[in-house]
Design a protein around this motif. Structure first.
Motif, mmCIF file in Angstrom:
data_model
loop_
_atom_site.group_PDB
_atom_site.id
_atom_site.type_symbol
_atom_site.label_atom_id
_atom_site.label_comp_id
_atom_site.label_asym_id
_atom_site.label_seq_id
_atom_site.Cartn_x
_atom_site.Cartn_y
_atom_site.Cartn_z
ATOM 1 N N ASP A 35 0.842 -1.196 0.000
ATOM 2 C CA ASP A 35 0.000 0.000 0.000
ATOM 3 C C ASP A 35 0.870 1.236 0.000
ATOM 4 O O ASP A 35 1.927 1.262 0.629
ATOM 5 C CB ASP A 35 -0.887 0.043 1.246
ATOM 6 C CG ASP A 35 -2.099 -0.846 1.146
ATOM 7 O OD1 ASP A 35 -2.443 -1.266 0.021
ATOM 8 O OD2 ASP A 35 -2.719 -1.116 2.185
ATOM 9 N N LYS A 36 0.403 2.259 -0.686
ATOM 10 C CA LYS A 36 1.084 3.548 -0.704
ATOM 11 C C LYS A 36 0.286 4.506 0.172
ATOM 12 O O LYS A 36 -0.938 4.488 0.162
ATOM 13 C CB LYS A 36 1.146 4.099 -2.123
ATOM 14 C CG LYS A 36 1.787 3.175 -3.135
ATOM 15 C CD LYS A 36 3.233 2.981 -2.902
ATOM 16 C CE LYS A 36 3.906 4.243 -3.339
ATOM 17 N NZ LYS A 36 5.317 4.264 -3.156
ATOM 18 N N THR A 37 1.002 5.324 0.930
ATOM 19 C CA THR A 37 0.353 6.302 1.781
ATOM 20 C C THR A 37 1.238 7.539 1.860
ATOM 21 O O THR A 37 2.315 7.568 1.275
ATOM 22 C CB THR A 37 0.065 5.726 3.184
ATOM 23 O OG1 THR A 37 -0.724 6.646 3.913
ATOM 24 C CG2 THR A 37 1.326 5.413 3.935
ATOM 25 N N GLY A 38 0.794 8.516 2.578
ATOM 26 C CA GLY A 38 1.550 9.756 2.695
ATOM 27 C C GLY A 38 0.995 10.808 1.759
ATOM 28 O O GLY A 38 0.238 10.508 0.837
ATOM 29 N N LEU A 39 1.374 12.029 2.002
ATOM 30 C CA LEU A 39 0.859 13.153 1.230
ATOM 31 C C LEU A 39 1.129 12.996 -0.262
ATOM 32 O O LEU A 39 0.274 13.253 -1.093
ATOM 33 C CB LEU A 39 1.480 14.461 1.750
ATOM 34 C CG LEU A 39 0.974 15.750 1.132
ATOM 35 C CD1 LEU A 39 -0.534 15.868 1.332
ATOM 36 C CD2 LEU A 39 1.687 16.935 1.737
ATOM 37 N N TRP A 40 2.327 12.540 -0.627
ATOM 38 C CA TRP A 40 2.678 12.335 -2.040
ATOM 39 C C TRP A 40 2.855 10.850 -2.339
ATOM 40 O O TRP A 40 3.596 10.488 -3.246
ATOM 41 C CB TRP A 40 3.963 13.092 -2.379
ATOM 42 C CG TRP A 40 3.766 14.564 -2.342
ATOM 43 C CD1 TRP A 40 3.116 15.325 -3.250
ATOM 44 C CD2 TRP A 40 4.211 15.452 -1.321
ATOM 45 N NE1 TRP A 40 3.125 16.627 -2.875
ATOM 46 C CE2 TRP A 40 3.798 16.745 -1.680
ATOM 47 C CE3 TRP A 40 4.915 15.304 -0.132
ATOM 48 C CZ2 TRP A 40 4.056 17.857 -0.905
ATOM 49 C CZ3 TRP A 40 5.180 16.418 0.635
ATOM 50 C CH2 TRP A 40 4.755 17.669 0.250
ATOM 51 N N ASN A 99 4.519 8.687 -0.762
ATOM 52 C CA ASN A 99 5.937 8.390 -0.664
ATOM 53 C C ASN A 99 6.275 7.374 0.423
ATOM 54 O O ASN A 99 7.438 7.102 0.659
ATOM 55 C CB ASN A 99 6.725 9.684 -0.431
ATOM 56 C CG ASN A 99 6.299 10.396 0.835
ATOM 57 O OD1 ASN A 99 5.255 10.101 1.401
ATOM 58 N ND2 ASN A 99 7.093 11.348 1.269
ATOM 59 N N LYS A 100 5.280 6.830 1.082
ATOM 60 C CA LYS A 100 5.518 5.812 2.094
ATOM 61 C C LYS A 100 4.888 4.504 1.622
ATOM 62 O O LYS A 100 3.821 4.493 1.031
ATOM 63 C CB LYS A 100 4.910 6.211 3.434
ATOM 64 C CG LYS A 100 5.563 7.446 4.020
ATOM 65 C CD LYS A 100 4.938 7.832 5.324
ATOM 66 C CE LYS A 100 5.596 9.104 5.826
ATOM 67 N NZ LYS A 100 4.946 9.615 7.011
ATOM 68 N N THR A 101 5.576 3.422 1.890
ATOM 69 C CA THR A 101 5.110 2.110 1.474
ATOM 70 C C THR A 101 4.813 1.281 2.712
ATOM 71 O O THR A 101 5.643 1.194 3.616
ATOM 72 C CB THR A 101 6.181 1.411 0.616
ATOM 73 O OG1 THR A 101 6.506 2.263 -0.491
ATOM 74 C CG2 THR A 101 5.684 0.078 0.094
ATOM 75 N N ILE A 102 3.634 0.692 2.750
ATOM 76 C CA ILE A 102 3.221 -0.156 3.867
ATOM 77 C C ILE A 102 3.043 -1.577 3.346
ATOM 78 O O ILE A 102 2.430 -1.790 2.299
ATOM 79 C CB ILE A 102 1.908 0.346 4.499
ATOM 80 C CG1 ILE A 102 2.116 1.733 5.085
ATOM 81 C CG2 ILE A 102 1.417 -0.618 5.568
ATOM 82 C CD1 ILE A 102 0.865 2.383 5.598
ATOM 83 N N LEU A 103 3.596 -2.536 4.071
ATOM 84 C CA LEU A 103 3.483 -3.947 3.712
ATOM 85 C C LEU A 103 2.446 -4.603 4.608
ATOM 86 O O LEU A 103 2.506 -4.471 5.831
ATOM 87 C CB LEU A 103 4.839 -4.632 3.880
ATOM 88 C CG LEU A 103 5.987 -3.986 3.098
ATOM 89 C CD1 LEU A 103 7.320 -4.567 3.542
ATOM 90 C CD2 LEU A 103 5.784 -4.184 1.618
ATOM 91 N N GLY A 130 4.960 -4.298 8.076
ATOM 92 C CA GLY A 130 6.173 -3.530 7.882
ATOM 93 C C GLY A 130 5.951 -2.250 7.113
ATOM 94 O O GLY A 130 4.873 -2.009 6.570
ATOM 95 N N ARG A 131 7.009 -1.415 7.115
ATOM 96 C CA ARG A 131 7.007 -0.144 6.401
ATOM 97 C C ARG A 131 8.336 0.019 5.679
ATOM 98 O O ARG A 131 9.335 -0.526 6.106
ATOM 99 C CB ARG A 131 6.824 1.024 7.357
ATOM 100 C CG ARG A 131 5.449 1.099 7.950
ATOM 101 C CD ARG A 131 5.349 2.234 8.965
ATOM 102 N NE ARG A 131 3.985 2.349 9.404
ATOM 103 C CZ ARG A 131 3.137 3.283 8.976
ATOM 104 N NH1 ARG A 131 3.555 4.189 8.128
ATOM 105 N NH2 ARG A 131 1.902 3.317 9.401
#
Length: 164
Positions: free
Chosen positions: A51-56, A58-62, A71-72
């Motif tokens: 999964d992608k998250t964050g304002l742009w 730019n963070k990946t969540i597993l 995980g991240r």
């Protein structure tokens, strides 16, 4: 160790093998459409989601197959470095010369894994130069899963701790 691209008939699925010598230790099937990763070894088969998250974004969540975060991933693409957090532990990584993925816990001089990436072309460019965040996540998830396999009991304990 080495990540090797294996030809796959679908344009949306990329298949990679983690090899040591002539032995395939782990197989990854990354599905771009579903943002899913299937990991297979002789003993285990697992499904994970990216999964992608964050304002742009730019963070990946597993997440595991049940939707529980395991995980991240943080990536500094400019420097080819980052952090992967798996089940409460932090590991660092760097992509050296666009050819070697090095995973370490405290010091790069004492790596946990060094993987040759020359035979694992990027999904987006089919050249081992620029990987997407999802591709990084696939390779790093595979390495961590291979190096630090968890038992079902440990997995349940971790899931219970994150819910509580």
């Amino acid at each position: 160790m080495k990540w090797v691209y294996v030809n796959q008939p679908s344009a949306y699925i990329r298949k990679y093998q983690l090899t040591e010598g002539d032995d395939a230790k782990l197989v990854i099937k990354y599905n771009l459409d579903q943002q899913s990763v299937r990991l297979s070894s002789e003993e285990n088969h697992r499904l994970f989601f990216i999964d992608k998250t964050g304002l742009w974004h730019n963070k990946t969540i597993l997440k595991n197959e049940y939707g529980v975060e395991i995980g991240r991933l943080a990536i500094d693409k400019v420097h080819g470095t980052g952090i992967i957090e798996m089940e409460g532990k932090k590991y660092y990584y760097t992509l050296q010369n666009n050819t070697q993925l090095v995973v370490f816990e405290h010091s790069i001089s004492m790596p946990l894994a060094v993987c040759d990436m020359t035979a694992a072309p990027s999904f987006s460019s089919l050249a081992a130069t620029k990987y997407t965040n999802e591709e990084y996540a696939c390779f790093l998830l595979g390495i961590c899963w291979y190096l630090f396999p968890i038992t079902a009991t440990e997995h349940l304990e971790y899931a219970a701790a994150t819910v509580a």
